[in-house]
Design a protein around this motif. Structure first.
Motif, PDB file in Angstrom:
ATOM      1  N   SER A 193       0.842  -1.205   0.000  1.00 39.77           N
ATOM      2  CA  SER A 193       0.000   0.000   0.000  1.00 39.77           C
ATOM      3  C   SER A 193       0.872   1.249   0.000  1.00 39.77           C
ATOM      4  O   SER A 193       0.651   2.175  -0.796  1.00 39.77           O
ATOM      5  CB  SER A 193      -0.918   0.009   1.223  1.00 39.77           C
ATOM      6  OG  SER A 193      -1.740  -1.127   1.237  1.00 39.77           O
ATOM      7  N   ASP A 313       2.137  -2.997  -9.550  1.00 36.02           N
ATOM      8  CA  ASP A 313       1.768  -3.515  -8.237  1.00 36.02           C
ATOM      9  C   ASP A 313       1.917  -5.031  -8.307  1.00 36.02           C
ATOM     10  O   ASP A 313       1.052  -5.732  -8.828  1.00 36.02           O
ATOM     11  CB  ASP A 313       0.323  -3.121  -7.894  1.00 36.02           C
ATOM     12  CG  ASP A 313      -0.167  -3.773  -6.591  1.00 36.02           C
ATOM     13  OD1 ASP A 313       0.540  -4.655  -6.058  1.00 36.02           O
ATOM     14  OD2 ASP A 313      -1.262  -3.409  -6.120  1.00 36.02           O
ATOM     15  N   ASP A 342       5.646  -7.254  -1.776  1.00 34.50           N
ATOM     16  CA  ASP A 342       5.759  -7.613  -0.366  1.00 34.50           C
ATOM     17  C   ASP A 342       6.597  -8.874  -0.200  1.00 34.50           C
ATOM     18  O   ASP A 342       6.411  -9.845  -0.936  1.00 34.50           O
ATOM     19  CB  ASP A 342       4.366  -7.913   0.219  1.00 34.50           C
ATOM     20  CG  ASP A 342       3.527  -6.659   0.426  1.00 34.50           C
ATOM     21  OD1 ASP A 342       4.086  -5.632   0.845  1.00 34.50           O
ATOM     22  OD2 ASP A 342       2.310  -6.727   0.172  1.00 34.50           O
ATOM     23  N   LYS A 345       4.137 -11.762   1.780  1.00 34.22           N
ATOM     24  CA  LYS A 345       3.116 -12.622   1.163  1.00 34.22           C
ATOM     25  C   LYS A 345       3.800 -13.885   0.637  1.00 34.22           C
ATOM     26  O   LYS A 345       4.147 -14.757   1.416  1.00 34.22           O
ATOM     27  CB  LYS A 345       2.369 -11.841   0.082  1.00 34.22           C
ATOM     28  CG  LYS A 345       1.474 -10.763   0.713  1.00 34.22           C
ATOM     29  CD  LYS A 345       0.778  -9.896  -0.303  1.00 34.22           C
ATOM     30  CE  LYS A 345      -0.192  -8.945   0.396  1.00 34.22           C
ATOM     31  NZ  LYS A 345      -0.769  -7.980  -0.532  1.00 34.22           N
TER      32      LYS A 345
HETATM   33  C1  PLP Z   1      -1.871  -7.241  -0.545  1.00 34.64           C
HETATM   34  C2  PLP Z   1      -1.940  -6.403  -1.749  1.00 34.64           C
HETATM   35  C3  PLP Z   1      -1.746  -5.022  -1.689  1.00 34.64           C
HETATM   36  C4  PLP Z   1      -1.555  -4.293  -0.380  1.00 34.64           C
HETATM   37  O1  PLP Z   1      -0.343  -4.680   0.202  1.00 34.64           O
HETATM   38  P1  PLP Z   1      -0.108  -4.472   1.765  1.00 34.64           P
HETATM   39  O2  PLP Z   1       1.197  -5.134   1.982  1.00 34.64           O
HETATM   40  O3  PLP Z   1      -1.237  -5.185   2.446  1.00 34.64           O
HETATM   41  O4  PLP Z   1      -0.094  -3.023   2.042  1.00 34.64           O
HETATM   42  C5  PLP Z   1      -1.732  -4.296  -2.850  1.00 34.64           C
HETATM   43  N1  PLP Z   1      -1.930  -4.905  -4.036  1.00 34.64           N
HETATM   44  C6  PLP Z   1      -2.157  -6.236  -4.142  1.00 34.64           C
HETATM   45  C7  PLP Z   1      -2.356  -6.831  -5.489  1.00 34.64           C
HETATM   46  C8  PLP Z   1      -2.167  -7.035  -3.000  1.00 34.64           C
HETATM   47  O5  PLP Z   1      -2.357  -8.350  -3.101  1.00 34.64           O
END
Ligand code: PLP
Length: 525
Positions: A193, A313, A342, A345
């Motif tokens: 985010s 993203d 991230d 994840k």
């Molecule tokens: C999880 C996610 C986000 C947000 O990421 P955070 O680490 O929760 O801030 C943004 N874009 C996608 C595609 C996501 O799966």
């Protein structure tokens, strides 16, 4: 010489030079420091007793700490035997509505409360049956690294220390992974985010120059583009940047959830015709609802032609570069101008560990760097170091997120992490096959990555599937979540946790069928 102690004015280059000549031999520095050290002892006896927050009895602390560690290892070892999630009992929340404690408690008793009142009511994402939202499971290695980082208590805003080099090491690894040049810069942030937010700000600098930091942006002057399936954080990034979400064009998606490129081109042309400046295309590499990856090469071509910034993203999807069978789906990601993703994840690093990487790091620096006196970068001493993360993002104080990420890569190796990602995608394909093999179930979106959207067939499917998901979550064994695909309620299984196995998917199917049949035909679940 009298003024050696503390004489160097912060950020005053004249005094600093004087000190360099004074302190030109280390034995001389030591002599001076020893003299200073003797100074205060007598006069302030009431200030010199041990009143720090360190343990009075280190042995008791050590024993308590080992118990805490053992308990946590036991928790992780036996995750599967515990409920994935359970609602807090009625009245339970009031335990967290106590007055501020003015007096001390035993560490062991506070830990007991953690074990009884917090740990059993966690969010569920470490559990193998968790497939609700796109959340990683964490690892024992990450947990232990986080403890080490807390012990070190490093502040990674900047200055000259090894933790900063660890963060740079990660930057080099991911730079090479996605194929960014050496000009690339990047830093850890809380999550995608914030990484998306930084992406928007850097794109603004690219379009308008760093002067926009002072002048702001005229409403409606610059426009951005993203798909209807992009994450909500892209909209928020536009809001927070002050550019405003009215300037974000939402481009329709095709049947596999990818941005429609002709519609994008048309939208850009319309804005240009109206005198606006298209400054940013925000692509998705792994959408949150169905796991779609935009045509990154096609978008890179358009961005190049239109002179717009291409931000990707890749919150969970970007680390698919670690998996030989997933990487080809991300073809073109290395042509992006910035990538948000991230480690918490698909990377399985414990929360939180987001990352923003920018191909031309100088634009990232231009977006944030400033030089107040207390942040002067020096050439020697602790304020040296030529790379300060605080120059590349909004945060000054920053935790050592890099350490748990470094440990994760070092201990498991990138091959094993990539293999885990491949396995999660294979599990998703297998789940889709199970859904398609059963006449009572219906697959609602093509499975491209690790997310499966399906439902129990019914004449009135939406309320039924909403109920099924709530029942599954409260059952505490396997937890999908809800989303909507083309307006229809879908049971969404996002396989992001490395602990998820085939038996968890079988359990999902079995329990969904039982709940669906019970509701439709009154059979007992
Ligand atoms: C999880 C996610 C986000 C947000 O990421 P955070 O680490 O929760 O801030 C943004 N874009 C996608 C595609 C996501 O799966």
């Amino acid at each position: 010489m009298k003024r050696t102690r503390g004489a160097s004015g912060c950020g005053d280059p004249h005094n600093r030079l004087a000190d360099v000549t004074i302190f030109n031999s280390s034995s001389r520095i030591l002599r001076i420091l020893q003299r200073i050290d003797r100074y205060p002892a007598q006069r302030h006896r009431h200030l010199s007793s041990n009143e720090s927050l360190d343990p009075e009895d280190w042995e008791t602390f050590r024993a308590d700490a080992h118990t805490m560690l053992d308990d946590m290892i036991g928790y992780l070892q036996h995750l599967r035997d515990q409920p994935l999630w359970k609602p807090m009992p009625v009245g339970f929340r009031e335990r967290f509505d106590a007055p501020l404690p003015a007096t001390p408690s035993d560490l062991a008793s506070v830990h007991r409360r953690f074990m009884d009142e917090i740990l059993p009511y966690g969010g569920g994402n470490p559990h193998p049956g968790f497939m609700g939202w796109v959340q990683g499971g964490g690892t024992p290695v990450g947990m232990i690294a986080e403890m080490l980082a807390a012990g070190l208590n490093a502040n990674l805003g900047g200055r000259d220390h090894a933790p900063i080099e660890v963060e740079r090491q990660i930057l080099r690894w991911v730079r090479d992974l996605v194929g960014f040049p050496e000009t690339a810069q990047g830093i850890f942030v809380t999550g995608t985010s914030i990484a998306n937010f930084i992406g928007v700000l850097v794109a603004r600098t690219h379009a308008l120059g760093a002067t926009a930091r002072r002048t702001g942006v005229l409403a409606g002057s610059i426009t951005a583009y993203t798909s209807a399936a992009s994450h909500e954080s892209v909209t928020r990034a536009m809001e927070m940047s002050g550019i405003g979400s009215d300037a974000l064009r939402v481009i329709p998606i095709d049947d596999s959830g990818r941005m429609q490129l002709p519609a994008l081109v048309a939208s850009i042309a319309a804005d240009r015709a109206a005198g606006r400046v298209p400054f940013l295309i925000a692509a998705s590499a792994g959408t949150v609802d169905i796991g779609a990856i935009d045509d990154l090469s096609g978008l890179a071509d358009i961005a190049e032609r239109e002179q717009t910034w291409l931000h990707v993203d890749g919150a969970y999807g970007a680390l698919g570069m670690l998996a030989p069978d997933v990487a080809p789906l991300l073809h073109g990601i290395g042509r992006a101008d910035s990538i948000a993703f991230d480690f918490h994840k698909w990377g399985q690093v414990p929360y939180d560990a987001g990352f923003i990487m920018v191909r031309d790091g100088s634009i990232q620096r231009d977006t944030f760097a400033s030089s107040p006196a207390y942040l002067t970068h020096d050439t020697r001493g602790m304020a040296a170091g030529d790379w300060w993360p605080c120059d590349y993002g909004p945060d000054l104080s920053r935790s050592f997120r890099a350490l748990k990420t470094w440990f994760t890569f070092m201990v498991y190796g990138s091959d094993a992490l990539g293999a885990t990602i491949s396995r999660m995608c294979a599990l998703a394909r297998e789940l889709a096959r199970m859904v398609e093999a059963n006449a009572e179930l219906e697959l609602l979106a093509p499975v491209q990555l690790n997310i499966v959207c399906f439902r129990y067939r019914s004449d009135d499917p939406n309320p039924l599937n909403i109920r099924i998901v709530a029942d599954l979550q409260e059952g505490g064994v396997v937890a999908p979540s809800l989303t909507r695909v083309r307006g229809e309620v879908a049971i969404r299984a996002a396989i992001v946790n490395h602990r998820t196995e085939l038996r968890d998917l079988q359990s999902l199917i079995r329990n969904t069928l039982a709940l669906g049949r019970a509701a439709e035909h009154g059979e007992s679940a």
